[in-house]
Design an enzyme around this catalytic site. Structure first.
Site, PDB file in Angstrom:
ATOM      1  CD  GLU A 431      -1.983   1.179   3.131  1.00 37.21           C
ATOM      2  OE1 GLU A 431      -1.800   0.150   3.817  1.00 37.21           O
ATOM      3  OE2 GLU A 431      -2.555   2.194   3.554  1.00 37.21           O
ATOM      4  CG  ASP A 504       0.078   1.815   6.668  1.00 39.16           C
ATOM      5  OD1 ASP A 504       1.197   1.396   6.322  1.00 39.16           O
ATOM      6  OD2 ASP A 504      -0.363   2.940   6.379  1.00 39.16           O
TER       7      ASP A 504
END
Ligand code: TSJ
Length: 643
Positions: A431, A504
């Protein structure tokens, strides 16, 4: 709604006698599918289905199902009571024949019970054979009759054990599944609840109450739908936006087939059609589904042409176009259902196709004449679907051509690995660009590829195929993996042994991971089924003390470490908010290094394709012990990705 089509009096003689119960105990799987939890729950359905038949005959309005604390089950109804008179062929009371003779109950004999439930059309005697004990009570003409069986054998002749109010009629069965046969005796409340709710929807007016006596206070749910399958459709469309307020329905009988259909479109793109034969769901459809689809396609095309909503120059709408966003229930009742196909789950009776097709065509045509606004809405939505389908075809052709070119067309953002043996290779879907940058620096070039994803990931549940395949991030993944999608999917072409989602360790990261998994699940489910998909586990904290470094992957782990090293001012604790906060070396040693990282493997229950579980796989060298605790404590589950 009654399903009796013959007028013959039901009597104690109408029950046919076939064979003994030893066969059932020898080969339980043949009769109830399996001896797992699934088979166990079938015992309950087999019994309940008999009471449902009584309701279908118009003679029963309430069924109660109780799960007792010891996992024995009681089913009681307010029907006429199983006949207690002597069956001449067997020389025993009919009720005893029902429980002690395989296939008894008239299910296969015609007459008597016309419509039978139960996955394998077996019934009470099978449940009895597989029960440690079973007790039946019949309330009839002011008397309570009772008989007990153990492992299928009567312990005493049917006897009167007391009086009751002559107005009280019905049947009560209590049984305890045999623990030497079943892998588990533990009933799942939600599983029973779901199935009983479905049964209540399918049998309008019938009340079914489920009580769990294993918990304090007892848990109870009661289902009762005067609207029947119309309410079923409403229930399925809850939380969605219907395209129109009305529920379209159709009910009738033709060639001995009873047909009930209810449907409504929502503004989404997926179809949710469920079909049932004699109250049993038919996931593989069959002739009744074919009849439904034919009627829908033909009627809407005819209507669209007649109303000039479809131009002469335009192609016909396909069934898929018309069923986009459709929620529908098709429920038919048929005397002698024939099932075909590998799993014998596909309805084969040709009269069912004709009955559904002609009844639906007729009533839908009338309906559309009377509701032109709704007709127009549906045609307009179908035309949109038709256009999107054309666009999707183009986009798909593009993905096909690209993947044919192999290496040449790999996405520009991909930092590929150099090892050409895919067994050694893995790809990190990362990401964000900054984390992607660190990952590219940190990686083991030979075996680890990095694909950074930018921006929001498309929710494939909420977009049409053309948009999905036009999405740059999705295209990048498809080309990088090499397998193709849907019917083009070929696992042999997979370029990496492991696909690792690295996001995350926060809510947003979890959301992105869910969106990615949803995409895999809908477009390349085999990747998940065959265990190629993993989640990376970045740390939450870094603790530095006296030039030594620890990483913690949960609050608890941090506390454990602090307890060990002492809580004082020399502790330097850093909380990672995202992967981007780690430098390449930290990312490597905490999250990417095969010797030290934790990977969670994403898995899917073969039995239940609607759920995807994340289980944990430890792919690491040393440091096994502390990590294992973490793994066991954090066995998170990602359920029902399609939320
Ligand atoms: F199958 C079973 F034994 F397991 C069972 C049957 C279990 C339970 C809880 C209920 C029943 C059941 C059977 N409930 N209601 C009936 N009804 C009849 O068997 C019955 C009664 C009367 C007549 C009639 O024509 O007079 C016909 C039937 C089928």
């Amino acid at each position: 709604m009654g399903t009796e089509t013959n007028t013959e009096e039901y009597g104690a003689n109408q029950i046919q006698i076939l064979e003994g119960l030893e066969a059932v105990r020898k080969r339980p799987g043949m009769y109830i599918g399996s001896t797992s939890a699934r088979g166990l729950h079938h015992l309950v359905y087999e019994i309940v289905d008999n009471s449902v038949d009584e309701a279908l005959a118009g003679a029963c309005s309430h069924i109660r199902v109780n799960i007792h604390p010891d996992n024995s089950i009681t089913v009681v109804d307010d029907g006429r009571g199983i006949p207690v008179g002597i069956n001449e062929k067997a020389g025993k009371p009919a009720v005893e024949v029902v429980f002690t003779v395989l296939h008894a109950g008239g299910k296969f004999g015609g007459g008597g019970y016309k419509v039978s439930g139960g996955l394998h059309g077996v019934g009470a005697s099978v449940v009895n054979a597989l029960s440690d004990y079973l007790e039946v009570q019949v309330f009839h003409e002011g008397k309570v009759y009772q008989q007990r069986y153990e492992r299928g054998n009567a312990k005493y002749a049917l006897k009167v054990v007391g009086d009751c109010d002559p107005d009280r009629t019905g049947t009560q069965v209590t049984f305890m599944a045999d623990r030497s046969i079943f892998e588990t005796l533990n009933y799942d409340f939600d599983t029973l609840k779901q199935r009983l709710r479905e049964t209540a929807f399918l049998t309008k007016g019938l009340r079914i109450t489920l009580t769990d006596e294993r918990v304090e206070p007892w848990k109870e749910r009661s289902f009762h739908y005067e609207g029947g399958i119309r309410e079923f459709v409403q229930y399925l469309n809850k939380g969605k936006t219907p395209l129109y307020d009305d529920i379209i329905d159709c009910e009738g009988e033709k060639d001995g087939v009873l047909v009930e259909i209810a449907m409504q479109h929502n503004d989404g793109y997926n179809e949710s059609t469920y079909s049932f034969v004699n109250n049993i769901i038919t996931p593989e459809g069959g002739t009744h589904m074919t009849g439904f689809r034919n009627a829908l396609t033909k009627t809407f095309n005819d209507y669209g042409r007649a109303q000039k909503l479809l131009k002469d120059s335009e192609e016909n709408l396909t069934g898929d176009d018309i069923r986009e966003g459709l929620t529908a229930i098709i429920s038919i009742k048929i005397g002698e259902p024939q099932f075909e196909g590998q799993t014998k789950q596909k309805l084969g009776n040709s009269e069912a196709r004709g009955a559904v097709e002609s009844l639906l065509t007729e009533s839908l045509t009338v309906y559309l004449e009377q509701h032109p606004q709704i007709g127009k809405l549906i045609i307009e939505k179908s035309v949109m679907a038709q256009r999107a389908r054309a666009a999707a075809r183009k986009a798909r052709d593009l993905t096909r051509r690209k993947s044919a070119l192999d290496g040449l067309s790999l996405p520009g953002k991909l930092a590929d690995c150099t090892d050409k043996n895919r067994e050694n290779c893995e790809i990190f879907i990362v990401e964000g660009d900054s984390a992607g940058g660190s990952a590219k620096t940190a990686r083991a070039r030979a075996t680890q590829a990095i694909l950074p994803l930018r921006g929001k990931i498309l929710n494939v549940e909420k977009a049409r195929l053309d948009r999905i395949l036009g999405n740059a991030e999705i295209r990048a993944m498809i080309t990088a993996f090499g397998t193709g999608i849907h019917e083009d999917f070929d696992i042999e072409k997979l370029r990496y042994n492991r696909i690792i989602i690295m996001t995350d360790a926060d809510v947003d990261g979890a959301h992105i991971a869910t969106l990615l998994l949803t995409f895999f699940y809908r477009f390349m489910p085999e990747l998940i089924k065959q265990g190629h998909v993993y989640l990376a586990t970045p740390p939450l904290y870094k603790l530095e003390k006296n030039k030594k470094v620890w990483y913690a992957y949960s609050d608890e782990e941090l506390n454990n470490i602090l307890a060990e090293v002492g809580r004082d001012q020399n502790n330097k604790i850093q909380r990672y908010k995202g992967l981007g906060e780690m430098d390449a070396e930290q990312l490597w040693e905490t999250t990417m290094d095969p010797a030290r990282r934790i990977l969670k493997r994403v898995s899917m229950d073969d039995d239940d394709e609607s759920s995807v579980d994340v289980t944990f796989t430890t792919l690491m060298g040393d440091q096994v012990e502390p990590r294992r605790e973490f793994i066991e404590e954090n066995a998170a589950r990602v359920r029902n990705l399609d939320v």
